[in-house]
Design a protein around this motif. Structure first.
Motif, PDB file in Angstrom:
ATOM      1  N   GLU A  38       0.825  -1.199   0.000  1.00 13.88           N
ATOM      2  CA  GLU A  38       0.000   0.000   0.000  1.00 13.88           C
ATOM      3  C   GLU A  38       0.864   1.256   0.000  1.00 13.88           C
ATOM      4  O   GLU A  38       0.535   2.255  -0.653  1.00 13.88           O
ATOM      5  CB  GLU A  38      -0.922   0.006   1.221  1.00 13.88           C
ATOM      6  N   GLN A 151      -7.847  -3.530 -11.024  1.00  9.58           N
ATOM      7  CA  GLN A 151      -8.864  -3.891 -10.027  1.00  9.58           C
ATOM      8  C   GLN A 151      -9.142  -5.390 -10.041  1.00  9.58           C
ATOM      9  O   GLN A 151      -9.337  -6.000  -8.990  1.00  9.58           O
ATOM     10  CB  GLN A 151     -10.151  -3.100 -10.272  1.00  9.58           C
ATOM     11  N   TYR A 170     -14.941  -4.484   0.927  1.00  7.39           N
ATOM     12  CA  TYR A 170     -14.611  -3.560   2.016  1.00  7.39           C
ATOM     13  C   TYR A 170     -13.187  -3.024   1.870  1.00  7.39           C
ATOM     14  O   TYR A 170     -12.945  -1.817   2.006  1.00  7.39           O
ATOM     15  CB  TYR A 170     -14.767  -4.270   3.359  1.00  7.39           C
ATOM     16  N   GLU A 171     -12.237  -3.916   1.574  1.00 10.01           N
ATOM     17  CA  GLU A 171     -10.833  -3.504   1.468  1.00 10.01           C
ATOM     18  C   GLU A 171     -10.583  -2.609   0.256  1.00 10.01           C
ATOM     19  O   GLU A 171      -9.709  -1.741   0.290  1.00 10.01           O
ATOM     20  CB  GLU A 171      -9.936  -4.744   1.395  1.00 10.01           C
ATOM     21  N   THR A 173     -12.956  -0.681  -1.037  1.00 10.02           N
ATOM     22  CA  THR A 173     -13.947   0.406  -0.952  1.00 10.02           C
ATOM     23  C   THR A 173     -14.794   0.493  -2.214  1.00 10.02           C
ATOM     24  O   THR A 173     -14.962   1.558  -2.813  1.00 10.02           O
ATOM     25  CB  THR A 173     -13.285   1.767  -0.652  1.00 10.02           C
ATOM     26  N   ILE A 174     -15.309  -0.662  -2.641  1.00  9.16           N
ATOM     27  CA  ILE A 174     -16.226  -0.734  -3.774  1.00  9.16           C
ATOM     28  C   ILE A 174     -17.428  -1.569  -3.355  1.00  9.16           C
ATOM     29  O   ILE A 174     -17.412  -2.231  -2.310  1.00  9.16           O
ATOM     30  CB  ILE A 174     -15.561  -1.341  -5.028  1.00  9.16           C
ATOM     31  N   GLU A 176     -20.131  -4.602  -3.217  1.00  7.77           N
ATOM     32  CA  GLU A 176     -19.978  -6.058  -3.314  1.00  7.77           C
ATOM     33  C   GLU A 176     -20.408  -6.549  -4.699  1.00  7.77           C
ATOM     34  O   GLU A 176     -19.815  -7.482  -5.241  1.00  7.77           O
ATOM     35  CB  GLU A 176     -20.796  -6.743  -2.230  1.00  7.77           C
TER      36      GLU A 176
END
Length: 212
Positions: A38, A151, A170-171, A173-174, A176
């Motif tokens: 990251e 992605q 969640y990880e 930030t999109i 489901e």
């Protein structure tokens, strides 16, 4: 303008050794460091683009070759040299197949690191001369994953780690549903019949960390 290199490795002693090798060989070079994937991505997004990245395959936040492929997909103009303690011919061959411009064993002397960097900056592919990396180490897997978007590669990394769509969403930030859509495309591109088969294929892109 001075040359700028980015060293990405989670071990402080290894980063220090690489910094020393680079500093001795390239006068006035600017060096950035990242200890997690990251952090590597953030540096590439927020700071001046480096001339070259020295990348460890076992950084926290990524999964083996998937991190290399994400880096090459998001920043195709930046050459990458893999620096790894896994020195077997298959790992070397796969590193090149998945987009690296060079491979340097962590056991290599300082002079060899500089040699590899110079060769790659000159547009060459550099691997240890003593290694016969062989051909077709992954049975064509590189060809199947080359068209995955950044992605989709991140979703695939989550699948390789056994994460649920909800966790991946969640990880990243999109939504489901977006993850589910990515999974559908990934299955098609990999030629997998279901998520389990895709996860098995993804596991081939992961590496066990070498012994300390």
């Amino acid at each position: 303008m001075p040359q700028r290199f980015l060293i990405a490795d989670d071990h402080p002693l290894m980063r220090s050794a690489l910094r020393q090798a680079v500093g001795q060989a390239f006068a006035g070079v600017e060096i950035a460091e990242a200890a997690r994937y990251e952090q590597l991505r953030r540096i590439l997004e927020e700071e001046p683009e480096p001339d070259l990245v020295l990348l460890d395959l076992h950084m926290p936040g990524t999964s083996g070759f998937i991190g290399l492929m994400m880096l090459r997909s998001e920043h195709p103009a930046i050459p990458v040299i893999v620096v790894s303690a896994a020195e077997d011919p298959v790992t070397i061959r796969r590193s090149i197949d998945y987009g690296a411009s060079g491979f340097v064993p962590k056991s290599a002397p300082i002079g060899q690191v500089a040699e590899a960097i110079r060769a790659v900056l000159d547009g060459q592919i550099w691997t240890p001369a003593s290694e016969d990396a062989g051909e077709g180490a992954d049975g064509g897997l590189a060809e199947r994953v080359v068209n995955l978007t950044p992605q989709q590669l991140r979703v695939l990394a989550g699948m390789a780690e056994g994460k649920l769509n909800k966790q991946i969403a969640y990880e990243m930030t999109i939504a489901e549903q977006t993850v589910k859509d990515h999974v559908t495309v990934i299955l098609r591109k990999l030629g997998a019949g279901n998520r389990t088969q895709a996860a098995v294929i993804a596991s081939q892109l992961s590496l066990r960390p070498p012994p300390e």
